[in-house]
Design a protein around this motif. Structure first.
Motif, mmCIF file in Angstrom:
data_model
loop_
_atom_site.group_PDB
_atom_site.id
_atom_site.type_symbol
_atom_site.label_atom_id
_atom_site.label_comp_id
_atom_site.label_asym_id
_atom_site.label_seq_id
_atom_site.Cartn_x
_atom_site.Cartn_y
_atom_site.Cartn_z
ATOM 1 N N HIS A 196 77.356 54.824 -5.011
ATOM 2 C CA HIS A 196 76.592 55.781 -4.213
ATOM 3 C C HIS A 196 77.195 55.994 -2.837
ATOM 4 O O HIS A 196 76.859 56.945 -2.141
ATOM 5 C CB HIS A 196 75.144 55.306 -4.070
ATOM 6 C CG HIS A 196 74.346 55.456 -5.334
ATOM 7 N ND1 HIS A 196 73.206 56.205 -5.414
ATOM 8 C CD2 HIS A 196 74.549 54.976 -6.581
ATOM 9 C CE1 HIS A 196 72.718 56.176 -6.652
ATOM 10 N NE2 HIS A 196 73.523 55.434 -7.376
ATOM 11 N N LYS A 226 69.349 49.270 -6.736
ATOM 12 C CA LYS A 226 70.287 49.625 -5.679
ATOM 13 C C LYS A 226 70.695 48.362 -4.919
ATOM 14 O O LYS A 226 69.838 47.571 -4.528
ATOM 15 C CB LYS A 226 69.643 50.633 -4.725
ATOM 16 C CG LYS A 226 70.618 51.683 -4.206
ATOM 17 C CD LYS A 226 69.906 52.782 -3.466
ATOM 18 C CE LYS A 226 70.082 54.129 -4.151
ATOM 19 N NZ LYS A 226 69.587 55.249 -3.336
ATOM 20 N N GLY A 266 74.266 51.750 -7.615
ATOM 21 C CA GLY A 266 72.922 51.953 -8.143
ATOM 22 C C GLY A 266 72.921 52.112 -9.647
ATOM 23 O O GLY A 266 73.959 52.415 -10.255
#
Lengths: 362, 168, 391
Positions: C238, C367, C386
């Motif tokens: 991410h 996450k 994530g």
């Protein structure tokens, strides 16, 4: 108005816009690494009319074993001014691979300007012993083979295959040293013909003194800019239109030493053969390697090889490959070439090779 | 593999002694500081841009990346900004453990360097302690930081920690 | 990032003080092989190899990647060698991920290692320099004074570091790969261990380990296909960031370095994280000396400056009931193959969001942060991974 040529790899055109190098010497005693680098980095900024604050990414190439202490790249950062904190990285490879990492980073759209530099002093220790530590630690390094002898094995393999003669080696050296007379940064420059060079004694047969690179201290730096912004910096940016690198096996016994399949593959990926090549700067520390590499790159006799004098005229480790990129880029930027090839090597007898095509915008 | 080999113990260790000798390039700027030690004094440099004083001389300001040329001679007196009691033996060590290394902020300098503290029991060393350099006898002075034997307390009151928060 | 990419294969060795049963090549291959198996791939499927390790003197081999090219299946492929001091394992993963995120390659194998028992890292870090006073005593000697200043500045009780030392070793008991396995660990044991670099006890310091870590990072289409064929989920990247600052300069905040704060801000912005303590499920953070947990809690914005020790002290960072467990794997305090230590943080974060962390799994982790730092707390590398594809 010019537009940046579309690169073969990646999506974003990236160009070399400025390049500087320290005048290479056998032994630079007055300056430590930071003092060696600082004027070079100042010069690339000045050429590009930039300051450290314009740089989005910094990447360097160097190796601890040349200086004999850990983290030599950390100290060198004092010459760069990474404050406020910057995106920064380091490869324990020739700085040409720092250029590669920077080129990758600039493919991400949010970064535009990269500073690349490399430095190496061969004068601080016994280079032949130091470089033996690059070899397989269990089977080869304990024998302490020196790099000249290893290169001689390669040269002999070429002779045995009928790919070159000792006269050819001397021809490369003679031409390189003559060309180096026009290069203020070169260390070995003279006008000696092949017959004269062939009178030298062997150092490691079939290699004579002229087949072997000088020991050099030096440093080099470069600025890369992505996208059309490069045209704001320089009239003729040297666009990297193709770039690739490959590695071969380490054990000499499983390699065909007279060829360089990694170079051929990288050249193919970079698109070397997709157009005429005006100039090639080849990182061939030993004379026979220029012949081997020119063939592996698929270059024709129409290409001018190593007009700077090449590594036979000056060979600072860890900066030598980046200097090839800088010299080739300079030929684009000064208008003497429209399409150039830059090559860098790393590891014992050409184990790893990086090839790029540099072009002017049409 | 032959049966004979299979009955052998595997080789698990191979010693390769490596000895490499290096020349050391101090560089122009650091040489000025080293010559200073040979004369029994601390020599630093001021950055022309941020005006900060670096000791020993480094030849560049790491923040502004400009050459530093203006020389500054600094006094023997300093403040301990922080410290550590070293009690770990390792190859090549030349000082008897335990010993105290401290971050030394010379008066007038903007950067600390590591120094040895003596002349005070280990459990009395503290942040803010005022110290002074004790040099080796004149005839033993040389171009090395080892010319400073150690730093010892001056007996002055401690410096308030908040006054050197920016210097560790 | 131009294109989505994900970790689809993870491998590591059982980290130990001495791996006398394997060569360096054998050791890195163990991790690489495991990562490829996890990804459902073989060496032939890989486009490029990115390798990282700390200073070459730690083993006594100059640029060992040349010798390792064959063992890692890199022959005929691009191979890069990264070295950014202690942060190198993280930086190496980031360089590898950029090769995929930029669309240059589809499948990259990244490996990091250290075989500390092949040489002497303590010596390599303290090579006597001419003209200098021979005072430097390894990494602990460098970081202990900074820790002392943190304790003074924050007003933290003296036992917070020891609590970290106990917590991370308790976590390590749930990780079969961890080097230190100390079933009897408690505060008393830490307190009674020798004071190596006052204020750091022996058991508040990282061990010296042999070990390797590896990951396969793949482009979205490859990752999706492999998820289907292997039945194992990918860890989507991410955000990733690196920052550096100079080692020493006037006014440098060595306790709470700006480069770390900037790097965290960047990586969290990319990942859309505004409150890391709330929005992350766990973090794997480079804590080689106990007190770096509270220091990095502050640096990374998990709490306000000066409050890091309160989180640790309250048990917030413990896998056993804490709301933001740090270093569930046991962390660097339990395994420290230096060059690989950063990659292990990145890799453990990925294991968590894939739900594959075994006994040290945080329930439903979606996450996680992976973090590494190096040099004089000046080089930082971080990523957020994530279980869901990034927007």
């Amino acid at each position: 108005m010019s537009t940046a040529p579309q690169p073969k790899q990646g999506t974003r055109p990236v160009a070399i816009v400025s390049f500087a190098q320290a005048p290479t010497q056998r032994r630079i005693e007055q300056a430590n690494e930071v003092e060696l680098l600082m004027p070079v980095i100042s010069e690339v900024y000045a050429q590009a009319n930039m300051t450290k604050d314009d740089v989005d990414f910094v990447c360097s190439g160097s190796t601890d074993y040349l200086i004999g202490g850990p983290f030599s790249f950390v100290t060198a950062l004092d010459a760069v001014g990474v404050w406020p904190p910057k995106r920064e990285s380091h490869v324990e490879m020739d700085a040409a691979w720092a250029l590669y990492e920077s080129w990758v980073q600039l493919q991400e759209g949010d970064l535009d300007v990269a500073l690349v530099y490399g430095f190496g002093k061969s004068s601080l220790g016994d280079l032949q012993r130091i470089l033996a530590l690059q070899l397989d630690p269990y089977t080869m390094a304990p024998l302490w083979p020196d790099q000249v002898s290893l290169a001689a094995l390669q040269a002999q393999a070429m002779i045995d295959r009928g790919l070159a003669t000792e006269e050819d080696f001397a021809g490369v050296a003679s031409r390189s040293r003559r060309d180096a007379m026009n290069n203020p940064n070169a260390q070995v420059a003279n006008d000696l013909d092949v017959a004269t060079l062939l009178k030298e004694e062997y150092i490691a047969s079939p290699l004579r003194r002229h087949c072997v690179p000088p020991l050099s201290d030096g440093a080099a730096a470069m600025i890369l800019v992505a996208g059309d912004r490069a045209f704001d910096v320089v009239d003729r940016p040297a666009w990297i239109t193709g770039i690739d690198h490959r590695i071969e096996a380490h054990a000499f016994g499983v390699r065909d030493l007279a060829t360089s399949p990694s170079t051929t593959k990288a050249a193919h990926m970079a698109g070397v053969g997709e157009g005429d090549v005006d100039v090639a700067e080849i990182h061939a520390p030993f004379a026979h390697q220029e012949i081997l590499l020119a063939s592996a790159l698929g270059l024709s006799s129409a290409t001018t090889l190593n007009p700077s004098g090449g590594p036979l005229a000056a060979n600072p480790l860890m900066a030598g490959g980046l200097i090839r990129f800088g010299e080739a880029a300079n030929r684009i930027m000064d208008g003497t070439a429209s399409r150039a090839v830059a090559h860098a090597t790393s590891g014992p007898i050409l184990q790893q090779n990086l090839v790029a095509v540099l072009e002017a915008a049409s | 593999m032959s049966d004979a080999l299979e009955t052998q113990d595997p080789v698990t260790m191979l010693s390769t002694p490596i000895r490499l000798d290096y020349d050391f390039t101090a560089g122009v700027a650091q040489s000025r500081s080293l010559r200073g030690y040979a004369e029994g004094r601390f020599v630093g440099q001021r950055c022309p841009v941020c005006k900060k004083v670096y000791v020993p001389s480094r030849g560049s300001c790491p923040v502004d990346a400009v050459p530093t040329k203006e020389e500054v001679v600094l006094p023997n007196t300093a403040t301990v900004t922080t410290f550590c009691v070293v009690n770990v033996p390792f190859a090549g060590q030349s000082i008897e453990i335990p010993y105290i290394t401290a971050s030394i902020l010379l008066d007038g300098a903007d950067i600390t360097f590591m120094g040895l503290i003596q002349g005070i029991p280990a459990d009395e060393v503290r942040m803010g302690l005022r110290v002074e350099a004790v040099w080796v006898p004149k005839e033993e002075l040389g171009p090395t930081l080892a010319s400073v034997k150690y730093f010892q307390p001056t007996g002055e009151p401690d410096r308030e920690i908040s006054t050197f928060r920016e210097h560790l | 990032m131009n294109q989505r990419c994900a970790v689809i294969g993870i491998g590591q060795t059982h980290h130990k003080a001495k791996r006398e049963d394997v060569s360096i090549a054998g050791m890195v291959r163990e991790a690489a092989r495991a990562a490829l198996d996890d990804a459902g791939m073989d060496y032939g499927d890989i486009d490029a190899v990115v390798i990282g390790k700390a200073p070459d003197m730690f083993e006594g081999i100059m640029m060992p990647e040349h010798y390792l090219a064959g063992a890692l299946g890199a022959v005929g492929k691009p191979m890069l060698r990264v070295h950014t001091a202690g942060s190198v394992g993280g930086s190496t993963a980031i360089v590898a991920a950029h090769l995929v995120a930029t669309g240059i390659h589809k499948r990259v194998l990244t490996v990091a290692f250290e075989k500390q028992s092949d040489s002497d890292a303590m010596w390599a870090l303290s090579v006597p320099q001419p003209f200098a006073a021979p005072l430097l005593a390894g990494a602990g000697g460098y970081f202990a004074p900074i820790i002392r200043a943190y304790i003074n500045r924050s007003g933290a009780p003296n036992d917070v570091g020891m609590k970290v030392a106990v917590k991370d070793r308790l976590h390590a008991l749930k990780n079969p790969y961890a080097h230190l396995q100390l079933p009897d660990i408690d505060l008393k044991m830490v307190e009674e261990s020798i004071m190596l670099w006052d204020p750091l006890h022996y058991l508040e310091s990282c061990p010296s380990s042999d070990g390797a870590a590896a990951m396969v990072i793949a482009a979205e289409d490859v990752a999706t296909a492999q998820e289907k064929s292997t039945g194992r989920s990918a860890a989507w990247i991410h955000g990733m960031a690196m920052r550096s600052e100079p080692t020493m300069f006037a006014g440098r905040n060595q306790i709470n370095p700006q480069a770390g704060r900037d790097c965290a801000k960047d990586v969290f912005a990319q990942a859309g994280v505004t409150n890391p303590r709330k929005e992350l499920d766990c973090a794997e953070v480079y804590v080689p000396f106990s007190w770096y947990e509270p220091m990095w809690l502050e640096n990374l914005g998990f709490c306000d400056e000066g409050d890091g020790w309160k989180l640790t002290d309250s048990g917030a960072t413990s896998l056993d009931g804490g709301d933001i467990p740090w270093n569930c794997s046991g962390g660097v305090l339990s395994s420290n193959p230096i060059g690989a230590s950063g990659m292990l943080r990145f890799l453990e974060a990925a294991l968590q969001v894939r739900g594959m962390a075994g006994e040290h799994q945080v329930a439903d982790a979606s996450k996680a942060l992976g973090h590494a730092y190096g040099g004089g707390s000046q080089f930082f590398a971080m990523w957020v991974v994530g279980s869901d594809r990034p927007a």
